[in-house]
Design a protein around this motif. Sequence first.
Motif, PDB file in Angstrom:
ATOM      1  N   ASP A  15       0.826  -1.215   0.000  1.00  0.00           N
ATOM      2  CA  ASP A  15       0.000   0.000   0.000  1.00  0.00           C
ATOM      3  C   ASP A  15       0.859   1.265   0.000  1.00  0.00           C
ATOM      4  O   ASP A  15       0.494   2.271  -0.619  1.00  0.00           O
ATOM      5  CB  ASP A  15      -0.906   0.041   1.240  1.00  0.00           C
ATOM      6  CG  ASP A  15      -1.890  -1.109   1.290  1.00  0.00           C
ATOM      7  OD1 ASP A  15      -1.488  -2.254   0.975  1.00  0.00           O
ATOM      8  OD2 ASP A  15      -3.050  -0.890   1.664  1.00  0.00           O
ATOM      9  N   LYS A  48      -4.980  -5.244  -6.732  1.00  0.00           N
ATOM     10  CA  LYS A  48      -5.721  -5.603  -5.518  1.00  0.00           C
ATOM     11  C   LYS A  48      -5.631  -4.497  -4.477  1.00  0.00           C
ATOM     12  O   LYS A  48      -6.613  -4.160  -3.817  1.00  0.00           O
ATOM     13  CB  LYS A  48      -5.183  -6.914  -4.942  1.00  0.00           C
ATOM     14  CG  LYS A  48      -5.562  -8.151  -5.749  1.00  0.00           C
ATOM     15  CD  LYS A  48      -5.009  -9.412  -5.107  1.00  0.00           C
ATOM     16  CE  LYS A  48      -5.384 -10.640  -5.936  1.00  0.00           C
ATOM     17  NZ  LYS A  48      -4.815 -11.886  -5.347  1.00  0.00           N
ATOM     18  N   GLN A  51      -7.849  -1.638  -5.596  1.00  0.00           N
ATOM     19  CA  GLN A  51      -9.265  -1.943  -5.375  1.00  0.00           C
ATOM     20  C   GLN A  51      -9.641  -1.784  -3.908  1.00  0.00           C
ATOM     21  O   GLN A  51     -10.706  -1.236  -3.580  1.00  0.00           O
ATOM     22  CB  GLN A  51      -9.563  -3.364  -5.858  1.00  0.00           C
ATOM     23  CG  GLN A  51      -9.520  -3.509  -7.373  1.00  0.00           C
ATOM     24  CD  GLN A  51      -9.486  -4.953  -7.833  1.00  0.00           C
ATOM     25  OE1 GLN A  51      -9.581  -5.885  -7.024  1.00  0.00           O
ATOM     26  NE2 GLN A  51      -9.324  -5.159  -9.139  1.00  0.00           N
ATOM     27  N   ARG A  52      -8.757  -2.252  -3.023  1.00  0.00           N
ATOM     28  CA  ARG A  52      -9.053  -2.129  -1.597  1.00  0.00           C
ATOM     29  C   ARG A  52      -9.040  -0.668  -1.163  1.00  0.00           C
ATOM     30  O   ARG A  52      -9.909  -0.220  -0.398  1.00  0.00           O
ATOM     31  CB  ARG A  52      -8.031  -2.925  -0.776  1.00  0.00           C
ATOM     32  CG  ARG A  52      -8.398  -2.999   0.706  1.00  0.00           C
ATOM     33  CD  ARG A  52      -7.335  -3.718   1.496  1.00  0.00           C
ATOM     34  NE  ARG A  52      -6.065  -3.006   1.455  1.00  0.00           N
ATOM     35  CZ  ARG A  52      -5.827  -1.893   2.146  1.00  0.00           C
ATOM     36  NH1 ARG A  52      -6.782  -1.345   2.900  1.00  0.00           N
ATOM     37  NH2 ARG A  52      -4.659  -1.315   2.076  1.00  0.00           N
ATOM     38  N   THR A  54      -9.648   1.857  -3.023  1.00  0.00           N
ATOM     39  CA  THR A  54     -10.843   2.477  -3.607  1.00  0.00           C
ATOM     40  C   THR A  54     -12.055   2.240  -2.711  1.00  0.00           C
ATOM     41  O   THR A  54     -12.898   3.135  -2.524  1.00  0.00           O
ATOM     42  CB  THR A  54     -11.102   1.914  -5.012  1.00  0.00           C
ATOM     43  OG1 THR A  54      -9.985   2.241  -5.858  1.00  0.00           O
ATOM     44  CG2 THR A  54     -12.357   2.518  -5.625  1.00  0.00           C
ATOM     45  N   SER A  55     -12.115   1.051  -2.115  1.00  0.00           N
ATOM     46  CA  SER A  55     -13.259   0.736  -1.248  1.00  0.00           C
ATOM     47  C   SER A  55     -13.267   1.597   0.010  1.00  0.00           C
ATOM     48  O   SER A  55     -14.323   1.804   0.618  1.00  0.00           O
ATOM     49  CB  SER A  55     -13.234  -0.753  -0.861  1.00  0.00           C
ATOM     50  OG  SER A  55     -12.182  -1.030   0.053  1.00  0.00           O
ATOM     51  N   THR A  56     -12.105   2.127   0.415  1.00  0.00           N
ATOM     52  CA  THR A  56     -12.037   3.007   1.584  1.00  0.00           C
ATOM     53  C   THR A  56     -12.352   4.451   1.234  1.00  0.00           C
ATOM     54  O   THR A  56     -12.507   5.283   2.137  1.00  0.00           O
ATOM     55  CB  THR A  56     -10.634   2.966   2.227  1.00  0.00           C
ATOM     56  OG1 THR A  56      -9.690   3.615   1.358  1.00  0.00           O
ATOM     57  CG2 THR A  56     -10.195   1.539   2.499  1.00  0.00           C
ATOM     58  N   GLY A  57     -12.366   4.766  -0.058  1.00  0.00           N
ATOM     59  CA  GLY A  57     -12.598   6.138  -0.492  1.00  0.00           C
ATOM     60  C   GLY A  57     -11.334   6.959  -0.622  1.00  0.00           C
ATOM     61  O   GLY A  57     -11.364   8.081  -1.148  1.00  0.00           O
ATOM     62  N   TYR A  70      -6.916   5.539 -11.754  1.00  0.00           N
ATOM     63  CA  TYR A  70      -6.914   5.751 -10.302  1.00  0.00           C
ATOM     64  C   TYR A  70      -6.246   7.082  -9.953  1.00  0.00           C
ATOM     65  O   TYR A  70      -5.261   7.492 -10.575  1.00  0.00           O
ATOM     66  CB  TYR A  70      -6.163   4.622  -9.598  1.00  0.00           C
ATOM     67  CG  TYR A  70      -6.776   3.261  -9.817  1.00  0.00           C
ATOM     68  CD1 TYR A  70      -7.800   2.805  -8.985  1.00  0.00           C
ATOM     69  CD2 TYR A  70      -6.341   2.427 -10.854  1.00  0.00           C
ATOM     70  CE1 TYR A  70      -8.373   1.545  -9.182  1.00  0.00           C
ATOM     71  CE2 TYR A  70      -6.911   1.180 -11.062  1.00  0.00           C
ATOM     72  CZ  TYR A  70      -7.923   0.749 -10.224  1.00  0.00           C
ATOM     73  OH  TYR A  70      -8.495  -0.495 -10.431  1.00  0.00           O
ATOM     74  N   HIS A  76     -10.182  13.275   0.940  1.00  0.00           N
ATOM     75  CA  HIS A  76     -10.308  12.278   2.005  1.00  0.00           C
ATOM     76  C   HIS A  76      -9.537  12.742   3.245  1.00  0.00           C
ATOM     77  O   HIS A  76      -8.479  13.368   3.130  1.00  0.00           O
ATOM     78  CB  HIS A  76      -9.762  10.935   1.514  1.00  0.00           C
ATOM     79  CG  HIS A  76     -10.161   9.772   2.361  1.00  0.00           C
ATOM     80  ND1 HIS A  76      -9.594   9.492   3.578  1.00  0.00           N
ATOM     81  CD2 HIS A  76     -11.092   8.795   2.145  1.00  0.00           C
ATOM     82  CE1 HIS A  76     -10.137   8.402   4.082  1.00  0.00           C
ATOM     83  NE2 HIS A  76     -11.056   7.956   3.231  1.00  0.00           N
TER      84      HIS A  76
END
Length: 210
Positions: A15, A48, A51-52, A54-57, A70, A76
């Motif tokens: 990350d 991956k 994508q993760r 992105t799911s957190t914003g 992306y 945020h």
Amino acid sequence: MDLSQPISTVIPSLDGPVLAVLARTTEPLTGRRVQQLAGVGSEPGVRKVLQRLTSTGLVGASQAGASILYTLNRQHLAAAAVEQLTTMRQRLIDRIRAAIDDWAIPPVHASLFGSVARGDGGLDSDIDILLIHRDFPDPLPAEWAGLVGDLADQVFRWTGNHAQLYELSLAQLDEHLAADEPIVQEWSRDAVTVAGVGFRHLRSARRIAR
């Protein structure tokens, strides 16, 4: 601190490099391009992570034909922290510059060289600092030695990396130039000046003076 990936100090997973890439640009990037710029991980692994995130914003995703692009969502709440982490190398340079600016005995030249200047190295890399001072009478003034020691202590507290201080008088610099020491080429190529005259200018001036 890992000098090649400072963000890994706080985010040691894949990350970290992914977020570092997105924080350095506002341009939308494909997963493949993010992986190329990060220089670590596989393309599926980076996708991956994206994508993760992105799911957190924290990361925004938009469709562009067959590709997904992306970007870091700078609105945020966590985005400011990410941007702070990705600028640690520059903030270290700024802190060293500010510390030396307060010295009662200013150096003729001070610069970073080696891995911190190039932005490579690793977790155990030293932070190399070149300090060139005027020709003091022997022995060196205790005040100068105290300033240099304090800087080494500060660098370690700021980063966890040891400072390797390379001290020269102007006369010793002249000796290095006359002998064409290999390290002089490294200083000329990589030095990031934090105080005094730039190294290449100083080198030229000393050669003309001789």
